[in-house]
Motif scaffolding. Structure first.
Motif, PDB file in Angstrom:
ATOM      1  N   PHE A 158      19.852   3.955   0.490  1.00 39.42           N
ATOM      2  CA  PHE A 158      18.749   3.403  -0.842  1.00 39.42           C
ATOM      3  C   PHE A 158      18.801   4.122  -1.958  1.00 39.42           C
ATOM      4  CE2 PHE A 158      17.066   2.047   3.349  1.00 39.42           C
ATOM      5  CZ  PHE A 158      17.085   0.622   3.115  1.00 39.42           C
ATOM      6  N   PRO A 159      18.701   3.762  -3.151  1.00 36.04           N
ATOM      7  CA  PRO A 159      18.599   4.633  -4.292  1.00 36.04           C
ATOM      8  C   PRO A 159      17.382   5.609  -4.454  1.00 36.04           C
ATOM      9  CG  PRO A 159      18.270   2.448  -4.983  1.00 36.04           C
ATOM     10  CD  PRO A 159      18.139   2.483  -3.538  1.00 36.04           C
ATOM     11  N   TYR A 160      17.119   6.240  -3.597  1.00 33.34           N
ATOM     12  CA  TYR A 160      15.810   6.935  -3.598  1.00 33.34           C
ATOM     13  C   TYR A 160      15.761   8.166  -4.649  1.00 33.34           C
ATOM     14  CZ  TYR A 160      18.554  10.726  -1.651  1.00 33.34           C
ATOM     15  OH  TYR A 160      19.495  11.844  -1.142  1.00 33.34           O
ATOM     16  N   GLN A 161      14.690   8.356  -5.275  1.00 33.20           N
ATOM     17  CA  GLN A 161      14.475   9.437  -6.285  1.00 33.20           C
ATOM     18  C   GLN A 161      13.085   9.985  -6.287  1.00 33.20           C
ATOM     19  OE1 GLN A 161      14.230   7.723 -10.323  1.00 33.20           O
ATOM     20  NE2 GLN A 161      15.245   5.818  -9.430  1.00 33.20           N
ATOM     21  N   TYR A 162      12.860  10.764  -7.283  1.00 36.15           N
ATOM     22  CA  TYR A 162      11.532  11.435  -7.502  1.00 36.15           C
ATOM     23  C   TYR A 162      10.411  10.464  -7.415  1.00 36.15           C
ATOM     24  CZ  TYR A 162       7.422  13.220 -10.140  1.00 36.15           C
ATOM     25  OH  TYR A 162       6.430  13.556 -10.706  1.00 36.15           O
ATOM     26  N   ARG A 163       9.692  10.539  -6.151  1.00 36.06           N
ATOM     27  CA  ARG A 163       8.373   9.664  -5.868  1.00 36.06           C
ATOM     28  C   ARG A 163       8.801   8.104  -5.761  1.00 36.06           C
ATOM     29  NH1 ARG A 163       6.832  14.252  -5.491  1.00 36.06           N
ATOM     30  NH2 ARG A 163       4.801  14.813  -6.197  1.00 36.06           N
ATOM     31  N   SER A 164       9.994   7.721  -5.386  1.00 36.08           N
ATOM     32  CA  SER A 164      10.395   6.381  -5.225  1.00 36.08           C
ATOM     33  C   SER A 164      11.663   6.466  -4.315  1.00 36.08           C
ATOM     34  CB  SER A 164      11.174   5.972  -6.542  1.00 36.08           C
ATOM     35  OG  SER A 164      11.610   4.745  -6.163  1.00 36.08           O
ATOM     36  N   SER A 165      11.433   5.447  -3.276  1.00 31.67           N
ATOM     37  CA  SER A 165      12.605   5.189  -2.094  1.00 31.67           C
ATOM     38  C   SER A 165      13.626   4.294  -2.461  1.00 31.67           C
ATOM     39  CB  SER A 165      11.942   4.704  -0.850  1.00 31.67           C
ATOM     40  OG  SER A 165      11.104   3.510  -0.970  1.00 31.67           O
ATOM     41  N   GLY A 166      13.292   3.312  -3.303  1.00 36.12           N
ATOM     42  CA  GLY A 166      14.143   2.410  -3.621  1.00 36.12           C
ATOM     43  C   GLY A 166      14.531   1.314  -2.744  1.00 36.12           C
ATOM     44  N   LEU A 167      13.376   1.343  -1.651  1.00 39.80           N
ATOM     45  CA  LEU A 167      13.410   0.236  -0.746  1.00 39.80           C
ATOM     46  C   LEU A 167      13.122  -0.938  -1.324  1.00 39.80           C
ATOM     47  CD1 LEU A 167      11.601   2.010   2.143  1.00 39.80           C
ATOM     48  CD2 LEU A 167      13.858   0.917   2.488  1.00 39.80           C
ATOM     49  N   PRO A 168      13.709  -2.107  -0.898  1.00 35.68           N
ATOM     50  CA  PRO A 168      13.642  -3.371  -1.569  1.00 35.68           C
ATOM     51  C   PRO A 168      12.214  -3.883  -1.337  1.00 35.68           C
ATOM     52  CG  PRO A 168      15.057  -3.777   0.448  1.00 35.68           C
ATOM     53  CD  PRO A 168      14.714  -2.301   0.360  1.00 35.68           C
ATOM     54  N   GLU A 169      11.502  -4.348  -2.396  1.00 35.58           N
ATOM     55  CA  GLU A 169      10.057  -5.124  -2.404  1.00 35.58           C
ATOM     56  C   GLU A 169      10.086  -5.714  -1.007  1.00 35.58           C
ATOM     57  OE1 GLU A 169       8.513  -3.918  -5.120  1.00 35.58           O
ATOM     58  OE2 GLU A 169       6.500  -4.602  -3.734  1.00 35.58           O
ATOM     59  N   GLY A 170       8.774  -5.702  -0.232  1.00 36.86           N
ATOM     60  CA  GLY A 170       8.499  -6.297   0.766  1.00 36.86           C
ATOM     61  C   GLY A 170       9.061  -5.683   1.993  1.00 36.86           C
ATOM     62  N   ALA A 171       9.902  -4.782   1.915  1.00 33.46           N
ATOM     63  CA  ALA A 171      10.466  -4.058   3.034  1.00 33.46           C
ATOM     64  C   ALA A 171       9.344  -3.383   3.810  1.00 33.46           C
ATOM     65  CB  ALA A 171      11.546  -3.093   2.781  1.00 33.46           C
ATOM     66  N   VAL A 172       8.986  -3.336   5.315  1.00 28.90           N
ATOM     67  CA  VAL A 172       8.040  -2.534   5.710  1.00 28.90           C
ATOM     68  C   VAL A 172       8.954  -1.335   6.654  1.00 28.90           C
ATOM     69  CG1 VAL A 172       6.161  -2.697   7.414  1.00 28.90           C
ATOM     70  CG2 VAL A 172       6.470  -4.404   5.746  1.00 28.90           C
ATOM     71  N   VAL A 173       8.494  -0.193   6.440  1.00 27.72           N
ATOM     72  CA  VAL A 173       9.263   0.689   7.249  1.00 27.72           C
ATOM     73  C   VAL A 173       8.565   0.658   8.706  1.00 27.72           C
ATOM     74  CG1 VAL A 173       9.618   3.339   7.707  1.00 27.72           C
ATOM     75  CG2 VAL A 173       9.550   2.239   5.168  1.00 27.72           C
ATOM     76  N   SER A 174       9.037   0.678   9.745  1.00 27.24           N
ATOM     77  CA  SER A 174       8.505   0.477  10.993  1.00 27.24           C
ATOM     78  C   SER A 174       8.580   1.820  11.836  1.00 27.24           C
ATOM     79  CB  SER A 174       8.896  -0.461  11.953  1.00 27.24           C
ATOM     80  OG  SER A 174      10.330  -0.551  11.520  1.00 27.24           O
ATOM     81  N   ARG A 175       9.589   2.594  11.751  1.00 26.06           N
ATOM     82  CA  ARG A 175       9.914   3.925  12.500  1.00 26.06           C
ATOM     83  C   ARG A 175      11.032   4.517  11.563  1.00 26.06           C
ATOM     84  NH1 ARG A 175      11.221   2.720  18.517  1.00 26.06           N
ATOM     85  NH2 ARG A 175      12.929   1.743  17.585  1.00 26.06           N
ATOM     86  N   VAL A 176      10.906   5.990  11.988  1.00 24.87           N
ATOM     87  CA  VAL A 176      12.120   6.948  11.316  1.00 24.87           C
ATOM     88  C   VAL A 176      12.368   7.825  12.346  1.00 24.87           C
ATOM     89  CG1 VAL A 176      11.044   6.529   9.259  1.00 24.87           C
ATOM     90  CG2 VAL A 176      10.396   8.667  10.556  1.00 24.87           C
ATOM     91  N   ARG A 177      13.615   8.317  12.045  1.00 22.64           N
ATOM     92  CA  ARG A 177      13.998   9.501  12.933  1.00 22.64           C
ATOM     93  C   ARG A 177      14.303  10.624  12.023  1.00 22.64           C
ATOM     94  NH1 ARG A 177      18.654   8.150  16.963  1.00 22.64           N
ATOM     95  NH2 ARG A 177      18.155   9.991  18.085  1.00 22.64           N
TER      96      ARG A 177
END
Ligand code: FAD
Ligand code: EPU
Length: 281
Positions: A158-177
């Protein structure tokens, strides 16, 4: 089982504005995908939100159950002396509690996020951070629910940057490692104290953090302060006297008050200020 309730979102947001909405509490990936079959908005700690006084018509999704569980054990296949890759951490987990747990284990990587009242999912969504570190620095991988499917991604997808993940609109983060560095609790605590010290000038009142992103690294709070706008008030929403980029709710402020205040601030500053708050209308 999915729980559906009708709640004023003012109660679920740190700024304390927002009307009644349909809240769907989901406990695992299957329930999450089911709840995502009609228009929805994921809600984390509600710490970056200005929600309309009329509420929102979409389902508001709250992640609990297995989607808020934490496994910080190191993965023996991926970890080594200098790297600790954790198990899965639910996106509904409160970030302050996670930062504390990680410190107690003597693991380094989340110190810069101390004092951010987010959930893990919300912190990933906007790549929350401070000058001492941001969410992306500690992500090993993330699981998202999107377009009816669950998938696992590398952060660099994802094209993350300062205060932005760049995740597509509508994506829900469910878990992380997470990828963390073995250290010791005292050193981690010292770095947390250092990062926390930078918050001394921030108000303790009801707020949603900084209203605007810093333009080109210049503190928007400083610009607002220099423009003499501290204390500016619309209804019960006020530009904090302590930090110019914080709008505070003096009690009973409405979303309309907050948005009008932000409009006036932007107009008076005269250079484009990008909103950091997310507005749900
Ligand atoms: P919410 O406010 O609930 O939601 C924000 C956005 O994230 C919404 O668009 C929502 O739909 C989306 N979202 C939430 N959960 C998910 C999910 N699981 N999947 C996909 N999208 C999701 N921020 C900083 O970056 N640095 C700081 O230093 C900082 N300090 C703060 C201090 C205070 C006192 C306060 C009140 C806020 C501060 N903030 C700071 C702002 C805020 O805490 C961050 O923006 C945080 O990341 C918001 O997370 P949340 O879980 O509260 O998200
Ligand atoms: N300043 C003023 N007046 C003010 C506010 C700030 O003169 O009203 C000056 C300070 O004295 C300091 C400089 O501006 O010299 C920078 O201020 P500060 O250290 O508060 O940092 P900031 O750039 O205003 C950023 C983040 C905060 C984060 C802090 C600490 C943004 C928009 N803000 O604030 O993040 O907590 O650094 O790392 O990037 C948030 O994003 O919600 C947030 C709170």
């Amino acid at each position: 089982m999915i729980k559906v309730s009708h709640l004023p979102l003012a109660k679920l947001t740190t700024l304390g504005v927002g009307g009644e909405s349909e809240v769907w509490t989901v406990h695992d990936q299957t329930e999450l995908l089911e709840a995502m079959q009609s228009p929805y908005r994921p809600l984390g700690g509600g710490s970056n939100l200005v929600v309309s006084d009329a509420g929102v018509k979409e389902r508001v999704l709250l992640l609990k159950g297995t989607l808020a569980e934490v496994n910080l054990e190191s993965d023996p296949e991926l970890s080594h002396e200098k790297l600790h890759v954790t198990g899965w951490i639910g996106a509904g987990k409160a970030l302050p509690a996670l930062v504390r747990q990680v410190q107690k284990l003597g693991l380094s990587g989340l110190e810069g996020l101390v004092g951010i009242p987010a959930t893990v999912g919300g912190a990933v969504w906007m790549n929350a951070g401070t000058r001492y570190g941001e969410m992306w620095d500690a992500l090993y991988c993330l699981e998202i629910a999107y377009q009816g499917k669950i998938s696992v991604h590398h952060p660099s997808d994802f094209p993350y940057q300062y205060r932005s993940s760049g995740l597509p609109e509508g994506a829900v983060v469910s878990r992380v490692r997470l990828k963390l560095t073995p250290s010791n609790p005292e050193d981690v605590q010292a770095r947390m104290d250092f990062a926390d010290n930078a918050r001394k000038g921030q108000p303790k009142a009801r707020t949603a953090g900084c209203a605007f992103k810093n333009p080109n690294g210049v503190s928007a709070g400083k610009l607002i302060d220099e423009a003499g706008l501290k204390g500016l008030r619309v209804g019960n929403a006020m530009v904090s006297h302590e930090h110019g980029n914080f709008v505070i709710n003096l009690g009973g402020a409405t979303a309309a008050d907050v948005l009008e205040l932000l409009r006036i601030v932007r107009e008076k500053i005269g250079i484009p200020l990008e909103m950091e708050y997310e507005v749900w209308e």
